[in-house]
Write an enzyme that holds these catalytic residues in place. Structure first.
Site, short mmCIF file in Angstrom:
data_model
loop_
_atom_site.label_atom_id
_atom_site.label_comp_id
_atom_site.label_asym_id
_atom_site.label_seq_id
_atom_site.Cartn_x
_atom_site.Cartn_y
_atom_site.Cartn_z
CE1 TYR A 7 -4.12 -3.02 5.53
CE2 TYR A 7 -3.66 -0.69 5.18
CZ TYR A 7 -3.91 -1.95 4.67
OH TYR A 7 -3.93 -2.15 3.30
CE LYS A 35 -1.53 -4.70 3.39
NZ LYS A 35 -1.72 -5.98 2.72
CB SER A 47 -0.86 -0.02 1.28
OG SER A 47 -1.41 1.25 1.51
P1 NAD Z 1 -10.86 -7.49 1.00
O1 NAD Z 1 -11.08 -7.49 2.46
O2 NAD Z 1 -12.01 -7.33 0.11
O3 NAD Z 1 -10.06 -8.82 0.58
C1 NAD Z 1 -9.22 -9.52 1.45
C2 NAD Z 1 -9.64 -10.98 1.41
O4 NAD Z 1 -8.82 -11.75 2.25
C3 NAD Z 1 -11.09 -11.20 1.88
O5 NAD Z 1 -11.76 -11.95 0.91
C4 NAD Z 1 -10.94 -11.94 3.18
O6 NAD Z 1 -12.03 -12.81 3.41
C5 NAD Z 1 -9.63 -12.67 2.98
N1 NAD Z 1 -8.87 -12.98 4.21
C6 NAD Z 1 -8.59 -12.15 5.23
N2 NAD Z 1 -7.83 -12.78 6.15
C7 NAD Z 1 -7.62 -14.03 5.67
C8 NAD Z 1 -6.90 -15.14 6.17
N3 NAD Z 1 -6.27 -15.11 7.35
N4 NAD Z 1 -6.89 -16.28 5.43
C9 NAD Z 1 -7.55 -16.34 4.25
N5 NAD Z 1 -8.25 -15.31 3.74
C10 NAD Z 1 -8.27 -14.16 4.44
O7 NAD Z 1 -9.76 -6.37 0.70
P2 NAD Z 1 -9.24 -5.78 -0.67
O8 NAD Z 1 -9.64 -4.36 -0.73
O9 NAD Z 1 -9.59 -6.67 -1.79
O10 NAD Z 1 -7.68 -5.80 -0.40
C11 NAD Z 1 -6.86 -6.86 -0.83
C12 NAD Z 1 -5.44 -6.61 -0.33
O11 NAD Z 1 -4.98 -5.37 -0.82
C13 NAD Z 1 -5.33 -6.54 1.19
O12 NAD Z 1 -4.09 -7.16 1.57
C14 NAD Z 1 -5.26 -5.06 1.47
O13 NAD Z 1 -4.57 -4.76 2.64
C15 NAD Z 1 -4.51 -4.56 0.25
N6 NAD Z 1 -4.79 -3.14 -0.05
C16 NAD Z 1 -6.07 -2.74 -0.24
C17 NAD Z 1 -6.34 -1.40 -0.51
C18 NAD Z 1 -7.76 -0.92 -0.69
O14 NAD Z 1 -7.99 0.28 -0.63
N7 NAD Z 1 -8.74 -1.78 -0.94
C19 NAD Z 1 -5.28 -0.48 -0.58
C20 NAD Z 1 -3.98 -0.93 -0.39
C21 NAD Z 1 -3.74 -2.28 -0.14
C1 UD1 Z 2 -7.31 4.83 3.78
C2 UD1 Z 2 -6.40 4.36 4.88
C3 UD1 Z 2 -5.11 3.81 4.26
C4 UD1 Z 2 -5.44 2.70 3.27
C5 UD1 Z 2 -6.41 3.26 2.23
C6 UD1 Z 2 -6.85 2.22 1.26
C7 UD1 Z 2 -6.96 5.75 6.81
C8 UD1 Z 2 -6.48 6.80 7.75
N1 UD1 Z 2 -6.13 5.45 5.78
O1 UD1 Z 2 -6.64 5.80 3.07
O2 UD1 Z 2 -4.24 3.31 5.25
O3 UD1 Z 2 -4.27 2.22 2.64
O4 UD1 Z 2 -7.58 3.78 2.89
O5 UD1 Z 2 -7.65 1.26 1.88
O6 UD1 Z 2 -8.02 5.18 6.99
N2 UD1 Z 2 -13.13 10.68 3.36
C9 UD1 Z 2 -14.20 11.46 3.74
N3 UD1 Z 2 -15.31 10.85 4.24
C10 UD1 Z 2 -15.40 9.49 4.38
C11 UD1 Z 2 -14.31 8.70 4.00
C12 UD1 Z 2 -13.17 9.31 3.50
O7 UD1 Z 2 -14.15 12.67 3.63
O8 UD1 Z 2 -16.45 8.99 4.85
C13 UD1 Z 2 -11.94 11.33 2.78
C14 UD1 Z 2 -10.65 11.09 3.55
O9 UD1 Z 2 -10.48 12.06 4.55
C15 UD1 Z 2 -9.63 11.17 2.42
C16 UD1 Z 2 -10.38 10.62 1.19
O10 UD1 Z 2 -11.76 10.76 1.50
O11 UD1 Z 2 -9.29 12.50 2.16
C17 UD1 Z 2 -10.08 9.15 0.91
O12 UD1 Z 2 -10.29 8.41 2.10
P1 UD1 Z 2 -10.21 6.81 2.12
O13 UD1 Z 2 -11.04 6.25 1.04
O14 UD1 Z 2 -10.47 6.36 3.51
O15 UD1 Z 2 -8.69 6.49 1.72
P2 UD1 Z 2 -7.31 7.02 2.37
O16 UD1 Z 2 -7.53 8.06 3.37
O17 UD1 Z 2 -6.39 7.34 1.24
#
Ligand code: NAD
Ligand code: UD1
Length: 337
Positions: A149, A153, A124
């Site tokens: 979290y 990572k 991330s």
């Molecule tokens: P998500 O929660 O939809 O997907 C994660 C999946 O992992 C889920 O299906 C959950 O059931 C499964 N899981 C969790 N713990 C597990 C375990 N111990 N064993 C087996 N399965 C398990 O999340 P996502 O948004 O699809 O994110 C996927 C990956 O990307 C995550 O590692 C997350 O940290 C990373 N990531 C996500 C974002 C975002 O904004 N969505 C941003 C940066 C990084």
């Molecule tokens: C968040 C996480 C970050 C993670 C990323 C992707 C926090 C502090 N950071 O980042 O660690 O990697 O999601 O999963 O949670 N916002 C609003 N109202 C809302 C929600 C969000 O105004 O209800 C604003 C936030 O202040 C920000 C933007 O929208 O400016 C995006 O927020 P969000 O989607 O939570 O992502 P990140 O803050 O980038």
């Protein structure tokens, strides 16, 4: 090739499974369904007219992993499984370190025992920490994430570097995602958060569909062009295609490689709300609230390295991200339930 996708039933995982099946790969998904529904993968199978192997289980279960690697000729692993809610990680740090760090450790041990040494890891932008000038490029030192979290990572990134240093058989990709949003253009699969959404887009979509009254915008006094936070939103299908490119790159490389997956463009919260209203034709009422603790004013990627080295570029527009989010939410007001 056969690819193991941990967390493949989740949001980014299900879209990536779809992209891999469409590209002709065989897919085995391991997911404990703690934050996902089996239905996502049924829909992926229908959309692609392909079948996949689903194993319901946990990445911390070494016996299960050993069995899985002995039954399937896995060439590479894409590792999405883990917990991702920042606020929850502050309340339950042990659970985050156990799933995200210990889970990855067990997965790598099982891979090593099975001789599977190609891995793509979901990292991330949070690992850059605060204080760098924008845009963020891969050459910058990692910073100090402000929550368990983010730290999980960073710890996993370091664990994987040590592993690759110890044995040249490993080839590992760390993909640093910016802000994934959107859904597959079919409107059949998308993001389905449990409970109150933490992230902006799912919240906006639930307001638009009538599940919530009003969006709270966290802060309008940042030093950005309109005072609201700026982020690099990337379409989840662009992200999924980035994984396919990374998978191909693994075959030709050893050691650890890091690529940002972002668009290189920042958009403010107000711009996102406006774009969503335009795409959906729905009003999104909002009120301004105080800043969310630990939020940064602005964060966007330098996405040139992935373009140069992977030949990958995010090409879907903000309007498309909003239209696809809305199609998914409108067709599935209660998600997969
Ligand atoms: P998500 O929660 O939809 O997907 C994660 C999946 O992992 C889920 O299906 C959950 O059931 C499964 N899981 C969790 N713990 C597990 C375990 N111990 N064993 C087996 N399965 C398990 O999340 P996502 O948004 O699809 O994110 C996927 C990956 O990307 C995550 O590692 C997350 O940290 C990373 N990531 C996500 C974002 C975002 O904004 N969505 C941003 C940066 C990084
Ligand atoms: C968040 C996480 C970050 C993670 C990323 C992707 C926090 C502090 N950071 O980042 O660690 O990697 O999601 O999963 O949670 N916002 C609003 N109202 C809302 C929600 C969000 O105004 O209800 C604003 C936030 O202040 C920000 C933007 O929208 O400016 C995006 O927020 P969000 O989607 O939570 O992502 P990140 O803050 O980038």
């Amino acid at each position: 090739m056969t690819v193991l996708i941990t967390g493949g039933a989740g949001y980014i995982g299900s879209h990536t499974v779809l992209a891999l099946l469409e590209a002709g790969h065989e897919v085995v998904v391991l997911d404990n369904l703690v934050n996902a529904s089996r239905e996502s993968l049924r829909r992926v199978e229908r959309l692609t007219e392909r079948t996949l192997i689903f194993v319901e289980g946990d990445i911390r279960d070494r016996t299960l992993l050993d069995q899985l690697f002995s039954e399937h000729a896995v060439s590479a692993v894409i590792h999405f499984a883990g917990l991702k809610a920042v606020g929850e990680s502050v309340q339950q740090p042990l659970s985050y370190y156990e799933n995200n760090v210990a889970g990855t450790l067990v997965l790598c041990q099982a891979m090593q025992a099975a001789g599977v040494t190609r891995l793509v890891f979901s990292s991330s932008a949070t690992v850059y920490g605060d204080g760098h000038p924008m845009p963020l490029h891969e050459g910058l030192p990692t910073g100090e994430p402000t929550n368990p979290y983010g730290r999980s990572k960073l710890i996993v990134e370091e664990l994987l570097r040590d592993l690759a240093d110890s044995d040249s058989a490993w080839s590992i990709v760390l993909l640093r995602y910016f802000n994934p949003v959107g859904a597959h253009a079919s409107g059949q699969i998308g993001e389905d958060p449990r409970g109150i959404p933490n992230n902006l887009l799912p919240y906006v979509a639930q307001v638009a569909v009538g599940r919530r009254d009003c969006l709270a915008i966290f802060g309008s006094d940042y030093s950005t062009h309109d005072g609201t936070g700026v982020r690099d939103y990337i379409h989840v299908m662009d992200l999924a295609e980035g994984h396919l490119c990374a998978l191909h790159a693994l075959a030709e490389r050893q050691g650890v490689h890091i690529w940002n997956l972002g668009t290189g463009q920042g958009h403010s919260v107000l711009e996102v709300v406006k774009a969503f209203e335009q795409a959906s034709g729905q009003a999104v009422p909002y009120r301004i609230e105080p800043r969310r603790p630990d939020d940064v004013a602005a964060c966007w990627a330098d996405a040139c390295l992935a373009e140069r080295e992977l030949g990958w570029k995010a090409w879907r527009s903000l309007a498309e991200m909003m239209a696809d989010t809305w199609r998914w939410q409108h067709n599935n007001p209660d998600g997969y339930r």
